[in-house]
Design a protein around this motif. Structure first.
Motif, PDB file in Angstrom:
ATOM      1  N   HIS A   5       0.863  -1.184   0.000  1.00  0.00           N
ATOM      2  CA  HIS A   5       0.000   0.000   0.000  1.00  0.00           C
ATOM      3  C   HIS A   5       0.898   1.231   0.000  1.00  0.00           C
ATOM      4  CE1 HIS A   5      -3.039   2.928   1.065  1.00  0.00           C
ATOM      5  NE2 HIS A   5      -3.984   2.007   1.006  1.00  0.00           N
ATOM      6  N   PRO A   6       0.657   2.180  -0.887  1.00  0.00           N
ATOM      7  CA  PRO A   6       1.561   3.336  -0.986  1.00  0.00           C
ATOM      8  C   PRO A   6       1.543   4.242   0.228  1.00  0.00           C
ATOM      9  CG  PRO A   6      -0.386   3.640  -2.377  1.00  0.00           C
ATOM     10  CD  PRO A   6      -0.417   2.222  -1.910  1.00  0.00           C
ATOM     11  N   ASP A   7       0.516   4.134   1.081  1.00  0.00           N
ATOM     12  CA  ASP A   7       0.426   5.011   2.244  1.00  0.00           C
ATOM     13  C   ASP A   7       0.833   4.326   3.546  1.00  0.00           C
ATOM     14  OD1 ASP A   7      -0.735   7.554   1.081  1.00  0.00           O
ATOM     15  OD2 ASP A   7      -2.156   6.058   0.338  1.00  0.00           O
ATOM     16  N   VAL A   8       1.423   3.137   3.456  1.00  0.00           N
ATOM     17  CA  VAL A   8       2.061   2.513   4.615  1.00  0.00           C
ATOM     18  C   VAL A   8       3.504   3.001   4.648  1.00  0.00           C
ATOM     19  CG1 VAL A   8       2.817   0.351   5.665  1.00  0.00           C
ATOM     20  CG2 VAL A   8       0.560   0.483   4.586  1.00  0.00           C
ATOM     21  N   PHE A   9       3.863   3.707   5.732  1.00  0.00           N
ATOM     22  CA  PHE A   9       5.223   4.233   5.860  1.00  0.00           C
ATOM     23  C   PHE A   9       6.141   3.086   6.249  1.00  0.00           C
ATOM     24  CE2 PHE A   9       8.519   6.667   8.295  1.00  0.00           C
ATOM     25  CZ  PHE A   9       9.007   7.386   7.206  1.00  0.00           C
ATOM     26  N   ASP A  10       7.227   2.908   5.509  1.00  0.00           N
ATOM     27  CA  ASP A  10       8.088   1.733   5.629  1.00  0.00           C
ATOM     28  C   ASP A  10       9.536   2.196   5.767  1.00  0.00           C
ATOM     29  OD1 ASP A  10       9.374  -0.748   5.320  1.00  0.00           O
ATOM     30  OD2 ASP A  10       7.950  -1.438   3.823  1.00  0.00           O
ATOM     31  N   ILE A  11      10.206   1.777   6.857  1.00  0.00           N
ATOM     32  CA  ILE A  11      11.572   2.236   7.112  1.00  0.00           C
ATOM     33  C   ILE A  11      12.340   1.138   7.837  1.00  0.00           C
ATOM     34  CG2 ILE A  11      11.070   3.298   9.353  1.00  0.00           C
ATOM     35  CD1 ILE A  11      12.836   5.672   8.479  1.00  0.00           C
ATOM     36  N   GLU A  12      13.660   1.171   7.753  1.00  0.00           N
ATOM     37  CA  GLU A  12      14.507   0.205   8.446  1.00  0.00           C
ATOM     38  C   GLU A  12      15.592   0.926   9.227  1.00  0.00           C
ATOM     39  OE1 GLU A  12      16.178  -2.634   5.766  1.00  0.00           O
ATOM     40  OE2 GLU A  12      14.338  -3.825   5.637  1.00  0.00           O
ATOM     41  N   TRP A  13      15.987   0.338  10.360  1.00  0.00           N
ATOM     42  CA  TRP A  13      17.189   0.777  11.065  1.00  0.00           C
ATOM     43  C   TRP A  13      17.688  -0.357  11.962  1.00  0.00           C
ATOM     44  CZ3 TRP A  13      13.073   4.568  12.413  1.00  0.00           C
ATOM     45  CH2 TRP A  13      12.404   4.270  13.589  1.00  0.00           C
ATOM     46  N   PRO A  14      18.960  -0.340  12.341  1.00  0.00           N
ATOM     47  CA  PRO A  14      19.527  -1.458  13.105  1.00  0.00           C
ATOM     48  C   PRO A  14      19.091  -1.442  14.567  1.00  0.00           C
ATOM     49  CG  PRO A  14      21.200   0.224  12.732  1.00  0.00           C
ATOM     50  CD  PRO A  14      19.986   0.650  11.945  1.00  0.00           C
ATOM     51  N   LEU A  15      19.021  -2.633  15.133  1.00  0.00           N
ATOM     52  CA  LEU A  15      18.754  -2.795  16.554  1.00  0.00           C
ATOM     53  C   LEU A  15      20.072  -2.632  17.306  1.00  0.00           C
ATOM     54  CD1 LEU A  15      16.875  -3.510  18.877  1.00  0.00           C
ATOM     55  CD2 LEU A  15      17.196  -5.928  18.335  1.00  0.00           C
ATOM     56  N   ASP A  42      20.062  -7.516  14.923  1.00  0.00           N
ATOM     57  CA  ASP A  42      19.177  -7.681  13.776  1.00  0.00           C
ATOM     58  C   ASP A  42      18.871  -6.313  13.166  1.00  0.00           C
ATOM     59  OD1 ASP A  42      17.569  -8.886  11.907  1.00  0.00           O
ATOM     60  OD2 ASP A  42      16.353  -9.996  13.353  1.00  0.00           O
ATOM     61  N   MET A  43      18.361  -6.323  11.946  1.00  0.00           N
ATOM     62  CA  MET A  43      17.897  -5.102  11.294  1.00  0.00           C
ATOM     63  C   MET A  43      16.380  -5.040  11.452  1.00  0.00           C
ATOM     64  SD  MET A  43      18.581  -2.347   9.594  1.00  0.00           S
ATOM     65  CE  MET A  43      20.266  -2.595   9.013  1.00  0.00           C
ATOM     66  N   LEU A  44      15.886  -3.915  11.932  1.00  0.00           N
ATOM     67  CA  LEU A  44      14.458  -3.743  12.156  1.00  0.00           C
ATOM     68  C   LEU A  44      13.790  -3.166  10.915  1.00  0.00           C
ATOM     69  CD1 LEU A  44      14.452  -2.132  15.715  1.00  0.00           C
ATOM     70  CD2 LEU A  44      14.268  -4.557  15.131  1.00  0.00           C
ATOM     71  N   ARG A  45      12.660  -3.738  10.546  1.00  0.00           N
ATOM     72  CA  ARG A  45      11.775  -3.138   9.562  1.00  0.00           C
ATOM     73  C   ARG A  45      10.525  -2.665  10.287  1.00  0.00           C
ATOM     74  NH1 ARG A  45       8.377  -5.942   4.552  1.00  0.00           N
ATOM     75  NH2 ARG A  45       7.723  -3.973   3.565  1.00  0.00           N
ATOM     76  N   LEU A  46      10.217  -1.358  10.174  1.00  0.00           N
ATOM     77  CA  LEU A  46       9.046  -0.778  10.821  1.00  0.00           C
ATOM     78  C   LEU A  46       8.089  -0.268   9.754  1.00  0.00           C
ATOM     79  CD1 LEU A  46      11.803   0.253  12.578  1.00  0.00           C
ATOM     80  CD2 LEU A  46       9.959   0.826  14.166  1.00  0.00           C
ATOM     81  N   ARG A  47       6.819  -0.646   9.897  1.00  0.00           N
ATOM     82  CA  ARG A  47       5.785  -0.135   9.010  1.00  0.00           C
ATOM     83  C   ARG A  47       4.692   0.520   9.862  1.00  0.00           C
ATOM     84  NH1 ARG A  47       4.674  -5.315   5.331  1.00  0.00           N
ATOM     85  NH2 ARG A  47       5.590  -6.355   7.151  1.00  0.00           N
ATOM     86  N   ARG A  48       4.249   1.696   9.430  1.00  0.00           N
ATOM     87  CA  ARG A  48       3.273   2.475  10.197  1.00  0.00           C
ATOM     88  C   ARG A  48       2.142   2.932   9.287  1.00  0.00           C
ATOM     89  NH1 ARG A  48       2.398   8.051  12.410  1.00  0.00           N
ATOM     90  NH2 ARG A  48       1.973   7.852  14.650  1.00  0.00           N
ATOM     91  N   TRP A  49       0.917   2.786   9.783  1.00  0.00           N
ATOM     92  CA  TRP A  49      -0.251   3.228   9.022  1.00  0.00           C
ATOM     93  C   TRP A  49      -1.399   3.510   9.992  1.00  0.00           C
ATOM     94  CZ3 TRP A  49       1.267  -1.714   9.757  1.00  0.00           C
ATOM     95  CH2 TRP A  49       0.311  -2.645  10.178  1.00  0.00           C
ATOM     96  N   CYS A  50      -2.392   4.217   9.494  1.00  0.00           N
ATOM     97  CA  CYS A  50      -3.534   4.607  10.320  1.00  0.00           C
ATOM     98  C   CYS A  50      -4.598   3.521  10.275  1.00  0.00           C
ATOM     99  CB  CYS A  50      -4.105   5.925   9.805  1.00  0.00           C
ATOM    100  SG  CYS A  50      -5.502   6.535  10.784  1.00  0.00           S
ATOM    101  N   SER A  51      -5.174   3.197  11.446  1.00  0.00           N
ATOM    102  CA  SER A  51      -6.233   2.192  11.517  1.00  0.00           C
ATOM    103  C   SER A  51      -7.563   2.772  12.010  1.00  0.00           C
ATOM    104  CB  SER A  51      -5.807   1.034  12.422  1.00  0.00           C
ATOM    105  OG  SER A  51      -5.468   1.488  13.720  1.00  0.00           O
ATOM    106  N   GLY A  52      -7.625   4.082  12.243  1.00  0.00           N
ATOM    107  CA  GLY A  52      -8.876   4.722  12.653  1.00  0.00           C
ATOM    108  C   GLY A  52      -8.669   6.202  12.878  1.00  0.00           C
TER     109      GLY A  52
END
Length: 258
Positions: A8-18, A75-85
């Motif tokens: 989904h183009p509006d899911v914010f997707d980013i990575e950074w190391p733990l 590990d490398m973290l992948r974080l995805r953020r989106w609105c659910s309400g």
């Protein structure tokens, strides 16, 4: 929790190391560190969407975190953020944290947009709201408390939790992530809880300020005695932690195995 609408183009997707400050002695990503990541990706998404100056201040009313599988050091973290309400002053935001090698944490937080001058809830701009609503059909989100405070008189134990200068944020009260340090202190003595999937929820009622004498009242409800939590939890123990300053309830936490 709402599943990730991916792709989904509006899911914010980013990575950074733990990193080393994020893990406990066994190398597990801690709840308080995960909460800081949840806050940080929120700031990053605001900046990416171009609303960092328009909506710079938010406070969290509730955060629910499911640790499905621990994420381990290096590990490398992948974080995805989106609105659910959404509503016109607040929103529910989901964050999924995954380890590249293994591990999964799911979260949902109820965020309130704050006016810089009045320090009270403020209307979200129409264009920002339109962006949030591209990942959800919920547009009349209302606050409803899930948790009930436990009393000091019936607690299994009550202990003091010192509030430090470094715990205080730009709102001049204890930052959200510090409440999760209390959770980590409790889990240190209950290692069996982090050996299996675990849900922890914290609801905030009133802020904790520097100089407050914060106490944590613990209540353990054994399996078979948890009717008040619903039939789904009748077969497992539920622990609540009530954050108290004098007679005022500042926050409530609830922990149980999934």
């Amino acid at each position: 929790m709402m599943p990730v609408p991916d792709p989904h183009p509006d899911v914010f997707d980013i990575e950074w190391p733990l990193r080393v400050a994020d893990v406990d002695r066994a190398g597990r990503l801690k709840f308080d560190a995960a909460t800081r990541h949840i806050q940080d990706i929120g700031s990053d998404q605001l900046r990416e969407m171009g609303f960092e100056e328009i909506h710079p201040l938010w406070i969290v009313r509730r955060t629910m975190i499911d640790m499905i599988e621990p994420i381990a050091f290096k590990d490398m973290l992948r974080l995805r953020r989106w609105c659910s309400g959404t509503s016109n002053r607040w929103c529910d935001m989901r964050v999924r944290i995954e380890g590249r090698r293994a591990g999964l944490i799911e979260s949902e937080a109820f965020w309130i947009n704050i006016n810089r001058e009045t320090q009270g809830p403020s209307r979200i701009s129409d264009d920002f709201l339109a962006g949030l609503q591209r990942t959800t059909e919920v547009d009349r989100l209302r606050w409803k408390a899930y948790l009930k405070a436990g009393s000091r008189a019936t607690a299994d134990d009550v202990r003091e939790y010192p509030v430090r200068v470094s715990d205080i944020d730009i709102f001049d009260h204890m930052n959200n992530s510090v409440y999760w340090s209390v959770i980590e202190d409790y889990l240190y003595a209950q290692p069996e809880l982090v050996a299996a999937p675990l849900r922890v929820t914290i609801e905030h009622d009133l802020p904790v300020a520097l100089g407050d004498r914060l106490e944590i009242a613990r209540h353990v409800h054994p399996a078979g005695s948890t009717d008040a939590f619903g039939e789904d939890l009748a077969d497992r123990a539920v622990t609540t932690l009530t954050y108290l300053v004098g007679d005022e309830v500042k926050a409530i936490a609830c922990l149980f195995p999934l």
